[in-house]
Design a protein around this motif. Structure first.
Motif, PDB file in Angstrom:
ATOM      1  N   HIS A 210     -62.890  39.846 117.887  1.00 57.58           N
ATOM      2  CA  HIS A 210     -63.010  40.752 116.591  1.00 57.58           C
ATOM      3  C   HIS A 210     -63.181  39.894 115.045  1.00 57.58           C
ATOM      4  O   HIS A 210     -63.335  40.173 114.449  1.00 57.58           O
TER       5      HIS A 210
ATOM      6  N   SER B 264     -71.871  40.953 114.716  1.00 61.78           N
ATOM      7  CA  SER B 264     -70.826  41.800 113.691  1.00 61.78           C
ATOM      8  C   SER B 264     -71.414  43.216 114.524  1.00 61.78           C
ATOM      9  O   SER B 264     -70.433  44.034 114.769  1.00 61.78           O
TER      10      SER B 264
ATOM     11  N   SER C 163     -65.687  39.242 112.768  1.00 62.05           N
ATOM     12  CA  SER C 163     -65.935  39.909 111.395  1.00 62.05           C
ATOM     13  C   SER C 163     -65.727  38.872 109.870  1.00 62.05           C
ATOM     14  O   SER C 163     -65.735  40.176 108.513  1.00 62.05           O
TER      15      SER C 163
ATOM     16  N   THR D  85     -68.400  46.246 116.717  1.00 60.04           N
ATOM     17  CA  THR D  85     -68.052  46.803 115.270  1.00 60.04           C
ATOM     18  C   THR D  85     -68.466  48.127 116.022  1.00 60.04           C
ATOM     19  O   THR D  85     -67.202  49.473 116.700  1.00 60.04           O
TER      20      THR D  85
END
Length: 399
Positions: A255, A358, A259, A362
């Motif tokens: 993550h 991404s 990100s 998410t």
């Protein structure tokens, strides 16, 4: 002739490592081999040797410039739309530049800025549908769908042809013989022909409309350019998307990586280096005698550059089998080629990868596969290799 080794198919990463270790121990960065289906070629596996071969003016893409390519005639004419003499990937000099320039307005920085929200929407819509099947698959239900929808959009192909575009690129790269590839090309040609007819009546902002309106282009030029965009824009890019996401599921800091734009960019470049979807570049031919590295290449020789090998040359990349997203020179890889034939769609592929990575984590922060990576089956054709399937643990989509 019998002492020329046969190049074995690379079905997975272990196959590549096996051959590379053997070649590196022998110090052979350029070697003559026989492909599984017969022809003899000079295989370039060293990094610097590959860069040299990509730009050597004696090594051309147009087979008509080479004196009788050795044993290759029957392979050169079986898919005239994708790799015939009117394709971006089989021309040189001013002819190649003219064909390539038709695509520049659709793949430059301004065009990509316009495409960015389109790609984001395509990824989000495809991710929304990912949990619908009982056996969701990253390749079948996401990577192939996203890349095909993006290609359809920039070309101006009717969305109803989406499934055919997906199956065409999948069949072309299945590595199951020329019959299946030829059938795929026939379907592809039919779709392009239908789209050309439609865009003559009702032009849009896509590539095919622009090609049709260009009086300098022949019908075969249009077919060759559009075919190149479809195959080049779906087959290898879907591997970058699917395998890149699959590999990331094994990282504890996925993550944080996905990100952070800078870390995500490093991840993409190292993915392209370490797991280059392009196994061996499309054919090149020695129009005259030349030397690659220290190896003499005779006129008429078929030359194949192997980015999957060059990108793991320990002279360029220490500890080349290590996947290191922080590797400082990862972006110097040859996954997209080098020189005049550097893949013109490379910026779009990077945009798709960054958006897909991404968006996926998410939307599904706990995504995991139903198989360990080492058990994933791969398909291998001469030019590229890709995961046949990337089954998802469906429960992970609801966590």
């Amino acid at each position: 002739m019998n002492d020329v080794p046969i190049l074995r198919n690379w079905h997975d990463d272990a196959d590549i490592r096996r051959d590379l270790r053997s070649w590196q121990e022998e110090g052979a960065a350029v070697r003559e081999v026989r492909l599984p289906d017969g022809p003899r070629v000079w295989l370039v596996t060293g990094y610097e040797e590959s860069r040299q071969a990509f730009v050597d003016p004696a090594i051309v893409k147009d087979y008509r410039k080479a004196p009788n390519p050795q044993g290759f005639g029957r392979f050169l004419h079986r898919d005239e739309s994708w790799a015939g003499p009117n394709s971006v990937i089989t021309t040189d000099g001013s002819h190649h530049t003219r064909l390539r320039n038709t695509l520049r307005p659709f793949l430059n920085r301004r065009a990509l800025d316009t495409l960015r929200p389109v790609v984001r929407t395509i990824c989000d819509e495809t991710l929304d549908a990912l949990a619908e099947p009982l056996d969701p698959d990253l390749m079948r239900d996401f990577a192939r769908v996203v890349t095909a929808r993006v290609v359809n959009h920039i070309l101006g192909i009717d969305p109803r042809h989406l499934d055919t575009v997906i199956s065409t690129s999948t069949d072309y790269g299945a590595g199951e013989g020329s019959h299946r590839a030829n059938a795929a090309i026939a379907r592809l040609s039919a779709i392009i022909g239908e789209t050309v007819t439609a865009r003559k009546r009702t032009p849009d902002q896509g590539i095919i409309s622009a090609l049709v309106a260009d009086p300098t282009l022949t019908a075969r030029d249009v077919l060759g350019i559009a075919s190149t965009v479809i195959i080049g824009g779906t087959l290898t890019t879907s591997t970058l998307l699917g395998w890149g996401i699959a590999y990331a599921t094994t990282l504890d800091d996925r993550h944080a990586v996905m990100s952070d734009p800078r870390r995500r960019e490093g991840y993409i470049e190292e993915m392209l280096r370490r797991y280059s979807p392009t196994r061996i570049s499309t054919w090149r031919f020695a129009a005259e005698p030349t030397v690659i590295g220290t190896t003499p290449i005779p006129a008429g020789a078929v030359v194949c550059i192997a980015p999957a090998a060059a990108n793991r040359d320990p002279r360029q990349y220490p500890d080349p089998d290590l996947f290191d997203p922080g590797r400082p020179n990862a972006a110097n890889h040859l996954a997209f080629g080098h020189g005049a034939h550097l893949c013109i769609g490379a910026p779009l592929a990077r945009l798709e990868a960054a958006t897909a990575y991404s968006s996926t984590f998410t939307r599904y922060p706990n995504l995991r596969l139903a198989l360990d990576l080492e058990h994933i089956p791969w398909a291998s054709a001469v030019v590229e290799m890709h995961p046949r399937t990337l089954p998802i643990d469906r429960n992970s989509l609801f966590m």
